[in-house]
Write an enzyme that holds these catalytic residues in place. Structure first.
Site, PDB file in Angstrom:
ATOM      1  N   ASN A  39      10.066  57.564 -56.856  1.00 28.29           N
ATOM      2  CA  ASN A  39      11.266  56.847 -57.277  1.00 28.29           C
ATOM      3  C   ASN A  39      12.500  57.663 -56.868  1.00 28.29           C
ATOM      4  OD1 ASN A  39      13.354  55.606 -58.615  1.00 28.29           O
ATOM      5  ND2 ASN A  39      12.265  55.389 -60.550  1.00 28.29           N
ATOM      6  N   CYS A  80      19.087  53.222 -60.878  1.00 23.54           N
ATOM      7  CA  CYS A  80      18.150  52.666 -59.894  1.00 23.54           C
ATOM      8  C   CYS A  80      18.580  51.296 -59.363  1.00 23.54           C
ATOM      9  CB  CYS A  80      16.748  52.593 -60.480  1.00 23.54           C
ATOM     10  SG  CYS A  80      16.130  54.213 -60.961  1.00 23.54           S
ATOM     11  N   HIS A 103      12.821  47.877 -55.469  1.00 21.76           N
ATOM     12  CA  HIS A 103      13.002  49.272 -55.914  1.00 21.76           C
ATOM     13  C   HIS A 103      11.609  49.881 -56.089  1.00 21.76           C
ATOM     14  CE1 HIS A 103      14.066  52.783 -58.076  1.00 21.76           C
ATOM     15  NE2 HIS A 103      13.731  52.333 -59.275  1.00 21.76           N
TER      16      HIS A 103
HETATM   17  O1  UT7 Z   1      13.376  53.324 -61.935  1.00 15.83           O
HETATM   18  C1  UT7 Z   1      13.871  53.320 -63.223  1.00 15.83           C
HETATM   19  C2  UT7 Z   1      12.988  52.616 -64.123  1.00 15.83           C
HETATM   20  N1  UT7 Z   1      11.800  53.374 -64.404  1.00 15.83           N
HETATM   21  C3  UT7 Z   1      10.653  52.789 -64.336  1.00 15.83           C
HETATM   22  O2  UT7 Z   1      10.604  51.664 -63.947  1.00 15.83           O
HETATM   23  C4  UT7 Z   1       9.456  53.504 -64.854  1.00 15.83           C
HETATM   24  C5  UT7 Z   1       8.728  52.615 -65.792  1.00 15.83           C
HETATM   25  N2  UT7 Z   1       7.546  53.193 -66.415  1.00 15.83           N
HETATM   26  C6  UT7 Z   1       6.460  53.538 -65.719  1.00 15.83           C
HETATM   27  O3  UT7 Z   1       6.427  53.495 -64.519  1.00 15.83           O
HETATM   28  C7  UT7 Z   1       5.229  53.917 -66.507  1.00 15.83           C
HETATM   29  O4  UT7 Z   1       5.429  53.593 -67.863  1.00 15.83           O
HETATM   30  C8  UT7 Z   1       4.849  55.411 -66.403  1.00 15.83           C
HETATM   31  C9  UT7 Z   1       4.295  55.705 -65.028  1.00 15.83           C
HETATM   32  C10 UT7 Z   1       6.051  56.265 -66.687  1.00 15.83           C
HETATM   33  C11 UT7 Z   1       3.762  55.751 -67.424  1.00 15.83           C
HETATM   34  O5  UT7 Z   1       2.652  54.901 -67.255  1.00 15.83           O
HETATM   35  P1  UT7 Z   1       1.992  54.170 -68.519  1.00 15.83           P
HETATM   36  O6  UT7 Z   1       0.829  53.446 -68.024  1.00 15.83           O
HETATM   37  O7  UT7 Z   1       3.090  53.364 -69.171  1.00 15.83           O
HETATM   38  O8  UT7 Z   1       1.530  55.378 -69.398  1.00 15.83           O
HETATM   39  P2  UT7 Z   1       1.943  55.780 -70.882  1.00 15.83           P
HETATM   40  O9  UT7 Z   1       3.397  56.216 -70.907  1.00 15.83           O
HETATM   41  O10 UT7 Z   1       1.555  54.682 -71.799  1.00 15.83           O
HETATM   42  O11 UT7 Z   1       1.045  57.036 -71.102  1.00 15.83           O
HETATM   43  C12 UT7 Z   1      -0.370  56.942 -71.059  1.00 15.83           C
HETATM   44  C13 UT7 Z   1      -0.948  58.335 -71.254  1.00 15.83           C
HETATM   45  C14 UT7 Z   1      -0.311  59.107 -72.390  1.00 15.83           C
HETATM   46  O12 UT7 Z   1      -1.350  59.842 -73.021  1.00 15.83           O
HETATM   47  P3  UT7 Z   1      -1.972  59.347 -74.421  1.00 15.83           P
HETATM   48  O13 UT7 Z   1      -0.815  59.307 -75.377  1.00 15.83           O
HETATM   49  O14 UT7 Z   1      -2.534  57.978 -74.134  1.00 15.83           O
HETATM   50  O15 UT7 Z   1      -2.994  60.381 -74.720  1.00 15.83           O
HETATM   51  C15 UT7 Z   1       0.604  60.068 -71.703  1.00 15.83           C
HETATM   52  O16 UT7 Z   1       0.830  61.256 -72.446  1.00 15.83           O
HETATM   53  O17 UT7 Z   1      -0.712  59.118 -70.069  1.00 15.83           O
HETATM   54  C16 UT7 Z   1      -0.148  60.374 -70.450  1.00 15.83           C
HETATM   55  N3  UT7 Z   1       0.689  60.846 -69.353  1.00 15.83           N
HETATM   56  C17 UT7 Z   1       0.196  61.576 -68.338  1.00 15.83           C
HETATM   57  N4  UT7 Z   1      -1.035  62.035 -68.053  1.00 15.83           N
HETATM   58  C18 UT7 Z   1      -1.208  62.733 -66.932  1.00 15.83           C
HETATM   59  C19 UT7 Z   1       2.011  60.661 -69.157  1.00 15.83           C
HETATM   60  N5  UT7 Z   1       2.390  61.257 -68.037  1.00 15.83           N
HETATM   61  C20 UT7 Z   1       1.300  61.839 -67.500  1.00 15.83           C
HETATM   62  C21 UT7 Z   1       1.060  62.594 -66.335  1.00 15.83           C
HETATM   63  N6  UT7 Z   1      -0.205  63.009 -66.082  1.00 15.83           N
HETATM   64  N7  UT7 Z   1       2.030  62.893 -65.463  1.00 15.83           N
END
Ligand code: UT7
Length: 323
Positions: free
Chosen positions: A280, A114, A250
């Site tokens: 992304n 990225c 980005h």
């Molecule tokens: O470009 C390269 C670099 N990449 C990035 O910069 C991405 C960086 N990370 C992010 O953008 C975020 O961390 C995400 C969007 C990937 C995730 O958001 P988050 O607020 O960090 O969520 P989380 O990973 O802490 O997950 C929260 C909850 C979890 O459920 P539990 O364990 O709390 O029950 C996940 O299983 O959200 C759940 N979850 C989803 N729920 C519905 C994860 N993906 C999904 C989904 N739909 N697609």
């Protein structure tokens, strides 16, 4: 001429649009979750047989037209991509052939995921400053949909396909004031596609040849490293944050973008935001955002732009530009 400047921009998104509501039918997710946690409403997906070089070519032709230049004016092509058409030749060489550039100038790919566009821009700027190139095509192009596990809701909702391009030309005044490139290879496990050519793709292990990400850890690192690189860029140019006209980040997650904007005391109407439209797109997302704001008239000649990106590796980088 000891500087480089942006002569023109271009971009291309594949025709097929995948909405959040379409993803609700594929994995256990909701439109609301995706919008609230990422800002993404839709992404574009390359058609069957449509490759990274196809996307790159369309964006490159747009950029050349905007710069009012011909293919044979180009004396350097750098394509930032993690999803090339084939092992070799590079997408840049495929592109050179397609555009009809026959002047034997160098063409190569850069792989910094990225942050790839920031890397490619930094390299091109150094070629021009050194006097070894006068007109560079710098492109970020990806078909990330091909390395996604469409059963993994943690990743498949985040990415899309696309390409963005800029033409860089030699100039008496900057243009590109500075670029700042970084990497820290210790975080492989947090964001990777752990299979590849040299490790082999056997039938069992192929299951792993997809993006795997520990999202929240990557999120924290992205916010922290982008804060650092923004400070570094301003300090290197003896510039106050109030002198910036536009942040062109980005487009990974609106919450990461907002954190950087807050750090810069920039209101969101000074931030080019396209994540809602294409998700992304890895190396393509910065030039896609740049081209969008140039073409809709928000970014004007003379404006000061801060570009930044963070991605797998980890890699991250920035550029300060007078457009
Ligand atoms: O470009 C390269 C670099 N990449 C990035 O910069 C991405 C960086 N990370 C992010 O953008 C975020 O961390 C995400 C969007 C990937 C995730 O958001 P988050 O607020 O960090 O969520 P989380 O990973 O802490 O997950 C929260 C909850 C979890 O459920 P539990 O364990 O709390 O029950 C996940 O299983 O959200 C759940 N979850 C989803 N729920 C519905 C994860 N993906 C999904 C989904 N739909 N697609």
């Amino acid at each position: 001429m000891k500087y480089s400047r942006i002569g023109g921009t271009g971009s291309y998104l594949p025709e097929k649009v995948l909405l959040n509501s379409d993803l609700e039918k594929i994995v256990d997710t909701t439109d609301q979750w995706i919008r609230e946690r990422t800002g993404i409403a839709q992404r574009h997906i390359a058609a069957e047989g449509e490759t990274t070089a196809d996307l790159a070519e369309a964006a490159a032709r747009n950029a050349l037209e905007a710069a009012n230049l011909q293919a044979n004016d180009v004396d350097l092509i750098i394509v930032a991509t993690t999803t090339p058409d084939c092992v070799f030749p590079s997408v840049a060489c495929l592109l050179q052939q397609r555009l009809g550039v026959t002047n034997s100038s160098p063409a190569f790919d850069v792989q910094a995921v990225c942050a790839g566009f920031a890397y490619a821009l930094g390299i091109a700027d150094n070629f021009v400053r050194a006097g070894t190139a006068r007109c560079a095509l710098v492109i970020g192009a990806e078909t990330f949909s091909r390395i996604l596990n469409w059963e993994d809701r943690n990743t498949c909702v985040l990415f899309g396909d696309g390409a963005g391009a800029v033409v860089i030309t030699a100039s008496d005044s900057p243009g590109i004031h500075s670029t700042h490139l970084h990497a820290d290879g210790r975080y492989e496990e947090l964001l990777h596609v752990p299979e590849g050519v040299s490790r082999g793709y056997d039938a069992v292990r192929q299951q792993q040849a997809f993006v795997q990400m520990k999202g929240s850890e990557v999120f924290r690192m992205a916010v922290s490293k982008l804060r650092e690189v923004v400070d570094e860029t301003l300090a290197a140019n003896d510039l106050d944050k109030s002198e910036l006209d536009w942040l062109v980040p980005h487009q990974a997650n609106i919450r990461i973008i907002k954190a950087t904007a807050r750090k810069l005391d920039m209101s969101m109407d000074k931030v080019v935001l396209t994540v809602q439209d294409h998700g992304n797109t890895s190396a393509a997302s910065i030039p896609l955002a740049l081209d969008t704001a140039v073409r809709d008239g928000r970014i004007k000649r003379g404006d000061k732009l801060l570009l930044e990106g963070f991605g797998g590796g980890f890699t991250w980088g920035s550029a300060l530009i007078t457009y």
